[in-house]
Motif scaffolding. Structure first.
Motif, PDB file in Angstrom:
ATOM      1  N   PRO A  88       0.846  -1.202   0.000  1.00  0.00           N
ATOM      2  CA  PRO A  88       0.000   0.000   0.000  1.00  0.00           C
ATOM      3  C   PRO A  88       0.873   1.241   0.000  1.00  0.00           C
ATOM      4  N   VAL A  98      -2.563   0.709  -4.268  1.00  0.00           N
ATOM      5  CA  VAL A  98      -1.691  -0.419  -3.923  1.00  0.00           C
ATOM      6  C   VAL A  98      -0.825  -0.750  -5.130  1.00  0.00           C
ATOM      7  N   GLY A 109      -7.047  -5.775  -7.349  1.00  0.00           N
ATOM      8  CA  GLY A 109      -7.367  -5.285  -6.016  1.00  0.00           C
ATOM      9  C   GLY A 109      -8.463  -6.040  -5.298  1.00  0.00           C
ATOM     10  N   LEU A 112      -7.962  -7.512  -1.751  1.00  0.00           N
ATOM     11  CA  LEU A 112      -7.672  -6.542  -0.695  1.00  0.00           C
ATOM     12  C   LEU A 112      -8.872  -5.675  -0.336  1.00  0.00           C
ATOM     13  N   ALA A 113      -9.875  -5.670  -1.174  1.00  0.00           N
ATOM     14  CA  ALA A 113     -11.012  -4.776  -0.957  1.00  0.00           C
ATOM     15  C   ALA A 113     -11.752  -5.100   0.334  1.00  0.00           C
ATOM     16  N   THR A 116      -9.520  -4.556   3.746  1.00  0.00           N
ATOM     17  CA  THR A 116      -9.200  -3.155   4.012  1.00  0.00           C
ATOM     18  C   THR A 116     -10.436  -2.277   4.088  1.00  0.00           C
ATOM     19  N   ILE A 120      -9.847  -0.340  -4.190  1.00  0.00           N
ATOM     20  CA  ILE A 120      -8.422  -0.512  -4.483  1.00  0.00           C
ATOM     21  C   ILE A 120      -8.098   0.017  -5.872  1.00  0.00           C
TER      22      ILE A 120
END
Length: 607
Positions: A88, A98, A109, A112-113, A116, A120
């Motif tokens: 990140p 990222v 992404g 990771l969505a 986090t 993303i």
């Protein structure tokens, strides 16, 4: 990634046999195809990044660590970053940028969505670039070899991300001078550092430096780079103290953040002499004197004309000189005591004491409990053009406008009592004495308080009732103490729960065992910080004071002091008159969710 393989072969960037070999390695060992090609020497990092950016429509990220928000280390933990080969770099609103080694078109992404909670935005970065970013975020030298950092999480919290590292190349890279490297003997290193510093520009050599110059540039000498990086990191982490401690195997660097001393780096032992010598030059100290403690000051100018001071102290140890720096002037003083956190009657008592034309206001508490900040805020509230305010301090920690501040120098006989005698010939209205620790200083301060001056000072005791007894123990007549002292304020500092991740947390069984039944009955609810990017996983952000305010104005309280009453007797009368003790205030802060029961426990158990 089939599109990547096809594009590289079609554009003649990679030969067919090279691609086939890379695919075989990928099928056998796994890993990103592009990185395998780079490791085999079939493709350059930059070419790979350009092709990936074109295929995915993602922007390239340079890998410049100065463009990385270090607070994001908590947003994407190390294990998650390792799993997806990413880092990140920037948070804008709800969009988290990222950087990926090999982002997949439109789907990079997605993993990771959810963890986090952000949208993303995928960027493309080279292997070298992501290693640099990882060093900045997680303190590891290599993305593929990194192990999870930090100690295990306690009570369900994530481990605190490590501090941003001092890049390894700073410890190895030679400077412009052929001898400007660490690897010399201690005496030689000190001489080389001194020579290097003399060759630097005048504005950098001077003890008063420009904060804008405090950057890590590749052309700087290694010792300058490391010192600058440490100072910048300390400011970035809101550290109050920097400890540089030499040992045979390493030089340990620790920062005190929110009152907690935390390890930041273990540098090679050969850096010790150079670091100390550079700091001594910046503080205008004698770099040749290594057998005797020295004290100095480093001043860094800010763009807004304010300044940050580092109060530096060296101490010879069996392994070399230890350096401790107190960071001063990083925050703005409050303009009134109301902003300090006084509550209810306590605020009323403080303001009434400040309205007195004469008398004494005493603040007590251990070192590092915020006494100076409280006293300076009181002076700032009282500071008007029609008042002459003078202070005697050791040393002066903040520069206050329109106030005469004097730094005592005991080594030449200029002590607090000498300064006080001089002050009384300077037509003062308000006097601040940094500390009363002997009869001479206390006697002059009491005399000043009884002859038309408002006097502020500190005394080292555990609580407010003990303070008046301490003055009597110094030799001051009890009736003078009862007449001169208007207010005694005891204080401590506790860490604040981070507002961004605060949540309810019931008392644990282990914690209940430490608490008396009467204490458990008044604790209504407890909170904690679960850890987030803002607090770097600690659950705390900043500190708040805990106050015990004891006005001395009732006849009964003055009588018990005049009669030489003990600390218990003074406390008994004060409590009957409504004194809210440090314990009472600590419990109030716990119930209001300002701090945790763990932080308050050190105060609760002291009574």
């Amino acid at each position: 990634m089939a599109k990547l393989a096809q594009a590289l072969v079609q554009e003649n960037l990679v030969k067919s046999d090279q691609m086939e070999a890379a695919v075989r390695v990928q099928q056998r060992d796994g890993g990103p195809l592009g990185q395998i090609l780079v490791q085999q020497g079939s493709l350059s990092e930059d070419t790979l990044a350009e092709v990936l950016a074109r295929l995915t429509g993602a922007e390239r990220f340079s890998g410049d660590p100065r463009q990385v928000d270090t607070a994001l280390a908590g947003a994407v933990p190390l294990e998650l970053a390792k799993k997806h080969a990413c880092a990140p770099v920037l948070l804008t609103g709800d969009v988290l940028s990222v950087a990926f080694l090999e982002p997949e078109d439109g789907r990079a992404g997605e993993p990771l969505a959810q963890p986090t909670g952000k949208s993303i935005k995928a960027l493309v970065i080279t292997r070298t670039g992501i290693q640099t970013v990882w060093r900045r975020l997680y303190g590891r030298a290599n993305i593929l070899e990194a192990a999870p950092g930090g100690e295990g999480a306690a009570a369900g919290r994530p481990a605190r991300p490590p501090h941003a590292p001092i890049p390894k190349e700073l410890l190895e890279k030679p400077g412009r001078h052929p001898q400007a490297r660490f690897g010399l003997k201690a005496d030689e290193a000190a001489g080389v550092v001194a020579q290097q510093v003399q060759q630097l520009p005048e504005e950098t050599r001077d003890a008063h430096e420009d904060l804008a110059e405090l950057t890590v540039e590749p052309d700087d000498y290694p010792v300058v780079q490391i010192v600058n990086a440490l100072l910048m990191e300390a400011l970035d982490l809101r550290a109050s103290d920097i400890h540089i401690e030499p040992y045979p195997e390493f030089v340990r660097v620790r920062f005190r953040v929110d009152g907690e001393l935390q390890k930041a780096h273990d540098l090679p032992p050969k850096t010790a002499s150079g670091l100390v010598s550079r700091l001594k030059v910046m503080a205008s100290l004698d770099i040749a004197e290594k057998r005797f403690p020295q004290d100095g000051r480093i001043k860094l100018a800010r763009p807004n004309d304010s300044a940050i001071d580092f109060r530096l102290s060296t101490l010879p140890s069996i392994h070399g000189e230890k350096v401790v720096m107190r960071v001063l002037g990083t925050g703005q003083l409050k303009s009134s005591v109301k902003e300090l956190g006084f509550h209810g009657k306590a605020l009323q008592y403080v303001n009434e004491a400040l309205e007195n034309a004469f008398g004494m206001v005493l603040v007590t508490g251990p070192t590092g409990s915020g006494k100076t900040t409280t006293l300076y805020t009181m002076l700032s509230q009282l500071n008007t053009p029609d008042l002459n305010i003078v202070t005697a301090e050791d040393p002066v920690e903040y520069n206050l406008p329109d106030i005469t501040q004097v730094s005592v120098k005991p080594q030449i006989g200029f002590t607090f009592d000498v300064a006080l005698r001089s002050f009384l010939r300077q037509d003062p209205d308000i006097i601040l004495v940094g500390e009363m620790r002997d009869y001479e200083t206390a006697a002059i301060a009491v005399k000043a308080a009884l002859t038309g001056h408002l006097v502020f000072s500190t005394v080292h005791t555990n609580d407010a009732p003990a303070t008046v007894v301490r003055l009597v123990d110094m030799g001051i007549e009890p009736y003078l103490v009862a007449s001169a002292v208007k207010l005694v304020l005891a204080q401590r500092l506790v860490r604040r729960i981070c507002d961004s991740c605060k949540e309810r947390a019931p008392l644990t069984t282990a914690m209940e065992e430490h608490l008396h039944e009467s204490t458990k009955q008044v604790i209504e609810q407890t909170y904690r910080g679960k850890g987030c990017s803002k607090c770097r996983g600690s659950g705390y952000y900043g500190r708040t004071p805990v106050y015990e305010v004891m006005p001395i104005k009732s006849k009964e309280l003055r009588k018990v002091i005049t009669e030489g009453g003990t600390e218990v007797m003074v406390a008994g009368v004060a409590k009957r008159e409504g004194l809210q003790t440090l314990k009472d205030e600590a419990i109030r802060l716990v119930n209001e969710g300002v701090t945790t029961i763990e932080e308050a426990l050190q105060i609760i158990l002291s009574e």
